[in-house]
Motif scaffolding. Structure first.
Motif, PDB file in Angstrom:
ATOM      1  N   LEU A  80       0.581  -1.224   0.024  1.00  0.00           N
ATOM      2  CA  LEU A  80       0.196  -0.011   0.048  1.00  0.00           C
ATOM      3  C   LEU A  80       0.805   1.161   0.083  1.00  0.00           C
ATOM      4  N   LEU A  81       1.878   1.243   0.915  1.00  0.00           N
ATOM      5  CA  LEU A  81       3.018   2.446   0.845  1.00  0.00           C
ATOM      6  C   LEU A  81       3.570   2.700  -0.620  1.00  0.00           C
ATOM      7  N   LEU A  82       3.973   1.727  -1.300  1.00  0.00           N
ATOM      8  CA  LEU A  82       4.533   1.696  -2.290  1.00  0.00           C
ATOM      9  C   LEU A  82       3.608   2.089  -3.623  1.00  0.00           C
ATOM     10  N   TRP A  83       2.357   1.462  -3.613  1.00  0.00           N
ATOM     11  CA  TRP A  83       1.521   1.858  -4.551  1.00  0.00           C
ATOM     12  C   TRP A  83       1.102   3.368  -4.207  1.00  0.00           C
ATOM     13  N   SER A  84       0.904   3.772  -3.020  1.00  0.00           N
ATOM     14  CA  SER A  84       0.503   5.156  -2.812  1.00  0.00           C
ATOM     15  C   SER A  84       1.401   6.186  -3.421  1.00  0.00           C
ATOM     16  N   VAL A  85       2.931   5.805  -3.171  1.00  0.00           N
ATOM     17  CA  VAL A  85       3.786   6.635  -3.702  1.00  0.00           C
ATOM     18  C   VAL A  85       3.732   6.774  -5.176  1.00  0.00           C
ATOM     19  N   ILE A  86       3.784   5.950  -5.689  1.00  0.00           N
ATOM     20  CA  ILE A  86       3.630   5.661  -7.297  1.00  0.00           C
ATOM     21  C   ILE A  86       2.542   6.326  -7.758  1.00  0.00           C
ATOM     22  N   SER A  87       1.180   6.071  -7.117  1.00  0.00           N
ATOM     23  CA  SER A  87       0.047   6.819  -7.333  1.00  0.00           C
ATOM     24  C   SER A  87       0.121   8.261  -7.460  1.00  0.00           C
ATOM     25  N   TYR A  88       0.775   8.578  -6.190  1.00  0.00           N
ATOM     26  CA  TYR A  88       0.867  10.178  -5.910  1.00  0.00           C
ATOM     27  C   TYR A  88       1.628  10.906  -6.657  1.00  0.00           C
ATOM     28  N   VAL A  90       2.243  10.194  -9.978  1.00  0.00           N
ATOM     29  CA  VAL A  90       1.839  10.012 -11.318  1.00  0.00           C
ATOM     30  C   VAL A  90       0.849  11.017 -11.317  1.00  0.00           C
ATOM     31  N   ALA A  91      -0.381  11.285 -10.190  1.00  0.00           N
ATOM     32  CA  ALA A  91      -1.376  12.225  -9.948  1.00  0.00           C
ATOM     33  C   ALA A  91      -0.897  13.422 -10.106  1.00  0.00           C
ATOM     34  N   LEU A  92       0.237  13.847  -9.257  1.00  0.00           N
ATOM     35  CA  LEU A  92       0.678  15.002  -8.967  1.00  0.00           C
ATOM     36  C   LEU A  92       1.579  15.399 -10.288  1.00  0.00           C
ATOM     37  N   ALA A  93       2.372  14.559 -10.884  1.00  0.00           N
ATOM     38  CA  ALA A  93       3.489  15.161 -11.978  1.00  0.00           C
ATOM     39  C   ALA A  93       2.437  15.044 -13.257  1.00  0.00           C
ATOM     40  N   VAL A  94       1.852  14.095 -13.676  1.00  0.00           N
ATOM     41  CA  VAL A  94       1.435  13.895 -14.858  1.00  0.00           C
ATOM     42  C   VAL A  94       0.154  14.557 -15.029  1.00  0.00           C
ATOM     43  N   PHE A  95      -0.723  14.254 -13.918  1.00  0.00           N
ATOM     44  CA  PHE A  95      -2.205  14.922 -14.242  1.00  0.00           C
ATOM     45  C   PHE A  95      -2.379  16.258 -13.342  1.00  0.00           C
ATOM     46  N   GLU A  96      -1.430  16.856 -12.833  1.00  0.00           N
ATOM     47  CA  GLU A  96      -1.427  18.114 -11.770  1.00  0.00           C
ATOM     48  C   GLU A  96      -2.649  17.711 -10.564  1.00  0.00           C
ATOM     49  N   PHE A 165      -7.529   6.421 -12.589  1.00  0.00           N
ATOM     50  CA  PHE A 165      -7.156   5.039 -12.944  1.00  0.00           C
ATOM     51  C   PHE A 165      -5.839   4.583 -13.456  1.00  0.00           C
ATOM     52  N   LEU A 166      -5.669   5.595 -14.284  1.00  0.00           N
ATOM     53  CA  LEU A 166      -4.052   5.587 -14.964  1.00  0.00           C
ATOM     54  C   LEU A 166      -3.031   5.688 -13.938  1.00  0.00           C
ATOM     55  N   SER A 167      -3.378   6.570 -13.009  1.00  0.00           N
ATOM     56  CA  SER A 167      -2.355   6.814 -11.899  1.00  0.00           C
ATOM     57  C   SER A 167      -2.250   5.515 -11.121  1.00  0.00           C
ATOM     58  N   VAL A 168      -3.435   5.134 -10.837  1.00  0.00           N
ATOM     59  CA  VAL A 168      -3.321   3.689  -9.945  1.00  0.00           C
ATOM     60  C   VAL A 168      -2.915   2.513 -10.537  1.00  0.00           C
ATOM     61  N   PHE A 169      -3.466   2.283 -11.708  1.00  0.00           N
ATOM     62  CA  PHE A 169      -3.169   1.099 -12.563  1.00  0.00           C
ATOM     63  C   PHE A 169      -2.467   1.142 -13.757  1.00  0.00           C
ATOM     64  N   GLY A 170      -2.863   2.073 -14.795  1.00  0.00           N
ATOM     65  CA  GLY A 170      -2.386   2.129 -16.021  1.00  0.00           C
ATOM     66  C   GLY A 170      -0.846   2.226 -16.124  1.00  0.00           C
ATOM     67  N   LEU A 171      -0.339   3.682 -15.761  1.00  0.00           N
ATOM     68  CA  LEU A 171       1.022   3.810 -15.851  1.00  0.00           C
ATOM     69  C   LEU A 171       1.743   2.996 -14.880  1.00  0.00           C
ATOM     70  N   PRO A 172       1.551   2.592 -13.672  1.00  0.00           N
ATOM     71  CA  PRO A 172       2.314   1.778 -12.814  1.00  0.00           C
ATOM     72  C   PRO A 172       2.512   0.363 -13.648  1.00  0.00           C
ATOM     73  N   VAL A 177       5.950  -3.488 -16.232  1.00  0.00           N
ATOM     74  CA  VAL A 177       5.960  -4.437 -17.467  1.00  0.00           C
ATOM     75  C   VAL A 177       7.351  -3.966 -18.339  1.00  0.00           C
ATOM     76  N   LEU A 178       7.478  -2.730 -18.451  1.00  0.00           N
ATOM     77  CA  LEU A 178       8.937  -2.404 -18.993  1.00  0.00           C
ATOM     78  C   LEU A 178      10.043  -2.744 -18.046  1.00  0.00           C
ATOM     79  N   LEU A 179       9.829  -2.850 -16.865  1.00  0.00           N
ATOM     80  CA  LEU A 179      11.028  -3.393 -15.864  1.00  0.00           C
ATOM     81  C   LEU A 179      11.304  -4.741 -16.007  1.00  0.00           C
ATOM     82  N   ILE A 180      10.097  -5.595 -15.936  1.00  0.00           N
ATOM     83  CA  ILE A 180      10.284  -6.888 -16.303  1.00  0.00           C
ATOM     84  C   ILE A 180      11.001  -7.080 -17.595  1.00  0.00           C
TER      85      ILE A 180
END
Length: 186
Positions: A80-88, A90-96, A165-172, A177-180
């Motif tokens: 949850l902590l890691l997911w929140s960091v990534i979503s935060y 993306v939401a802040l930087a990409v979608f303002e 949805f893109l912040s939570v799932f799409g972009l992460p 997938v790219l890292l894998i």
């Protein structure tokens, strides 16, 4: 006390039925902290159920459900902590987005509400040995977790459900997938 329990069950049902409405109401009332309480409680209960299912299948010890409750609680909170960091980010930087990291973490805690379905899945696995049904219930649970997390990010950052949805799932998911793929090359 019974009235408080009934109110909590009504809130969880509203969260499962209409996450956007429930989370916006929660945000307006200033009850974001309840998301973390719900996450901790249901994660531990889900781990306890998983330990119970494994204990009944393997004939293991009675302590196994308690150990699994602690392990699942720690692992799921780190997730949850890691997911929140990534979503935060993306939401802040990409979608303002307008929210805070703390608010994002607290609101995403409500994504644990579908863990009730996971608990039911482990109970059906334990009592009825229904592998297919239990697996299907777990898939439904994870889809619902993502949907509630997107509603939580939308409620916190006010960026719309699609962007959330893109912040939570799409972009992460794309990054994972790219890292894998990158690790697979080496």
């Amino acid at each position: 006390m019974l009235k408080g329990i009934m109110h909590l069950s009504d809130d969880i049902l509203l969260l499962l039925k209409s996450p956007e409405e429930a989370l916006k109401r929660t945000k307006d009332m200033g009850l974001e902290n309840q998301g973390l309480y719900l996450y901790v409680f249901l994660s531990a209960f889900l781990g306890f159920s998983l330990g119970g299912a494994l204990s009944s299948v393997t004939g293991g010890w009675l302590i196994m459900p308690v150990i699994f409750a602690l392990v699942v609680l720690v692992v799921s909170f780190l997730k949850l902590l890691l997911w929140s960091v990534i979503s935060y980010i993306v939401a802040l930087a990409v979608f303002e987005g307008k929210g805070t990291f703390t608010g994002t973490l607290k609101m995403m805690g409500f994504s644990a509400a579908p863990f009730i379905i996971g608990i039911f899945a482990f109970m059906t696995l334990t009592l009825l040995q229904t592998v297919f049904t239990s697996t299907l219930l777990m898939v439904i649970m994870y889809i619902w977790v993502i949907m509630i997390a997107a509603a939580a990010v939308d409620a916190e950052h006010e960026i719309g459900y699609g962007r959330a949805f893109l912040s939570v799932f799409g972009l992460p998911a794309t990054v994972m997938v790219l890292l894998i793929m990158l690790v697979g090359v080496f």
